[in-house]
Design a protein around this motif. Structure first.
Motif, PDB file in Angstrom:
ATOM      1  N   GLY A   2       0.802  -1.206   0.000  1.00 40.32           N
ATOM      2  CA  GLY A   2       0.000   0.000   0.000  1.00 40.32           C
ATOM      3  C   GLY A   2       0.839   1.262   0.000  1.00 40.32           C
ATOM      4  N   PHE A   3       0.135   2.398  -0.100  1.00 35.40           N
ATOM      5  CA  PHE A   3       0.828   3.691  -0.151  1.00 35.40           C
ATOM      6  C   PHE A   3       1.642   3.932   1.110  1.00 35.40           C
ATOM      7  CE2 PHE A   3       0.909   8.229   0.857  1.00 35.40           C
ATOM      8  CZ  PHE A   3       1.513   8.731  -0.281  1.00 35.40           C
ATOM      9  N   MET A   4       1.029   3.690   2.258  1.00 29.52           N
ATOM     10  CA  MET A   4       1.711   3.937   3.523  1.00 29.52           C
ATOM     11  C   MET A   4       2.962   3.082   3.648  1.00 29.52           C
ATOM     12  SD  MET A   4       1.626   5.608   6.438  1.00 29.52           S
ATOM     13  CE  MET A   4       2.251   5.479   8.116  1.00 29.52           C
ATOM     14  N   SER A   6       4.722   1.772   1.262  1.00 32.65           N
ATOM     15  CA  SER A   6       5.711   2.216   0.278  1.00 32.65           C
ATOM     16  C   SER A   6       6.472   3.435   0.782  1.00 32.65           C
ATOM     17  CB  SER A   6       5.030   2.532  -1.048  1.00 32.65           C
ATOM     18  OG  SER A   6       4.380   1.399  -1.565  1.00 32.65           O
ATOM     19  N   MET A   7       5.748   4.381   1.383  1.00 27.42           N
ATOM     20  CA  MET A   7       6.383   5.597   1.880  1.00 27.42           C
ATOM     21  C   MET A   7       7.309   5.300   3.062  1.00 27.42           C
ATOM     22  SD  MET A   7       5.524   8.089  -0.096  1.00 27.42           S
ATOM     23  CE  MET A   7       5.717   6.831  -1.378  1.00 27.42           C
ATOM     24  N   LEU A  26       4.742  14.022   3.840  1.00 25.28           N
ATOM     25  CA  LEU A  26       3.724  13.028   4.208  1.00 25.28           C
ATOM     26  C   LEU A  26       2.796  13.577   5.284  1.00 25.28           C
ATOM     27  CD1 LEU A  26       5.855   9.758   4.224  1.00 25.28           C
ATOM     28  CD2 LEU A  26       4.108  10.411   2.564  1.00 25.28           C
ATOM     29  N   SER A  30      -1.229  14.378   4.750  1.00 24.35           N
ATOM     30  CA  SER A  30      -2.324  13.813   5.527  1.00 24.35           C
ATOM     31  C   SER A  30      -3.420  14.841   5.756  1.00 24.35           C
ATOM     32  CB  SER A  30      -1.806  13.293   6.873  1.00 24.35           C
ATOM     33  OG  SER A  30      -1.368  14.359   7.707  1.00 24.35           O
ATOM     34  N   LEU A  34      -4.323  12.306   2.243  1.00 26.28           N
ATOM     35  CA  LEU A  34      -3.514  11.147   1.881  1.00 26.28           C
ATOM     36  C   LEU A  34      -3.674  10.048   2.939  1.00 26.28           C
ATOM     37  CD1 LEU A  34      -0.070  12.542   0.628  1.00 26.28           C
ATOM     38  CD2 LEU A  34      -1.907  11.529  -0.732  1.00 26.28           C
ATOM     39  N   VAL A  36      -2.328   8.343   5.217  1.00 27.77           N
ATOM     40  CA  VAL A  36      -1.122   8.291   6.037  1.00 27.77           C
ATOM     41  C   VAL A  36      -1.528   8.171   7.504  1.00 27.77           C
ATOM     42  CG1 VAL A  36       0.913   9.556   6.809  1.00 27.77           C
ATOM     43  CG2 VAL A  36       0.224   9.648   4.403  1.00 27.77           C
TER      44      VAL A  36
END
Length: 207
Positions: A2-4, A6-7, A26, A30, A34, A36
């Motif tokens: 997921g995005f989280m 990956s970051m 990030l 949020s 986003l 996050v």
């Protein structure tokens, strides 16, 4: 992935100012919606000070600016749009009108000082900040109370993670696993405290 996730993986590959920049971006993102998890992000960032990716004091400063900007955006959306935003299908799912009204009543009862407590309430933080904004509380109250709370929270978080050292991964894993239970447990604690206060007042009132 997921995005989280990956970051977080990207954050651990950086060093110095690019890491601070990604963290700030990030946190700011949020505030724009986003996906996050701010608390897990800050825990991971604090843990990275153990690896020399970031230094504690600059991390606290960058995180303070990031959370204030994110909270300020959420507060602004509530102040600018209020219940109008809830007419959107996605927004109404994330924050039902009935829930917003209950949050507004809480803010109205406890005043701007309630914002200080909001910073320490994961899961409800976004809804409470949005409700505070919809109540037209002045921006200065947000930055005073939320900023003061962040001054307390962030150093405790960073040096707390540094204190537990190598166990930080266990803490993050436990938080991710149990976060679905944290909000119901917190709500139950608040209800229990409110019931206790009500019962005490009722028992003291003359009959």
């Amino acid at each position: 992935m997921g995005f989280m996730e990956s970051m977080l993986a990207m954050l651990q590959t950086l060093q110095g100012w690019p890491a601070y920049l990604l963290l700030f971006g990030l946190l700011l993102g949020s505030g724009f919606g986003l996906p996050v998890n701010e608390d897990i992000l800050l825990l991971v960032a604090a843990a990275l000070t153990l690896r020399g990716v970031m230094e504690p004091v600059p991390l606290v400063a960058v995180a303070w600016c990031g959370v204030l900007c994110a909270d300020g955006l959420i507060f602004h959306w509530g102040r600018r749009f209020g219940t109008q935003l809830l007419r959107h299908k996605l927004a109404s799912r994330a924050l039902p009108a009935a829930r917003l009204q209950s949050m507004e009543r809480a803010v109205q009862r406890w005043g701007p000082g309630f914002i200080f407590v909001v910073r320490f309430v994961p899961g409800l933080r976004t809804a409470l900040l949005f409700a505070a904004g919809s109540m037209k509380i002045p921006y200065r109250h947000l930055f005073v109370f939320d900023g003061a709370a962040a001054v307390v929270e962030l150093p405790l978080l960073v040096w707390g993670v540094r204190y537990v050292g190598g166990r930080w991964e266990e803490i993050v894993a436990a938080l991710q696993h149990w976060q679905g239970w944290l909000l119901p447990a917190l709500a139950a604690a608040v209800i229990a405290a409110a019931a206790a206060v009500w019962w005490r007042r009722r028992s003291r009132s003359p009959r």
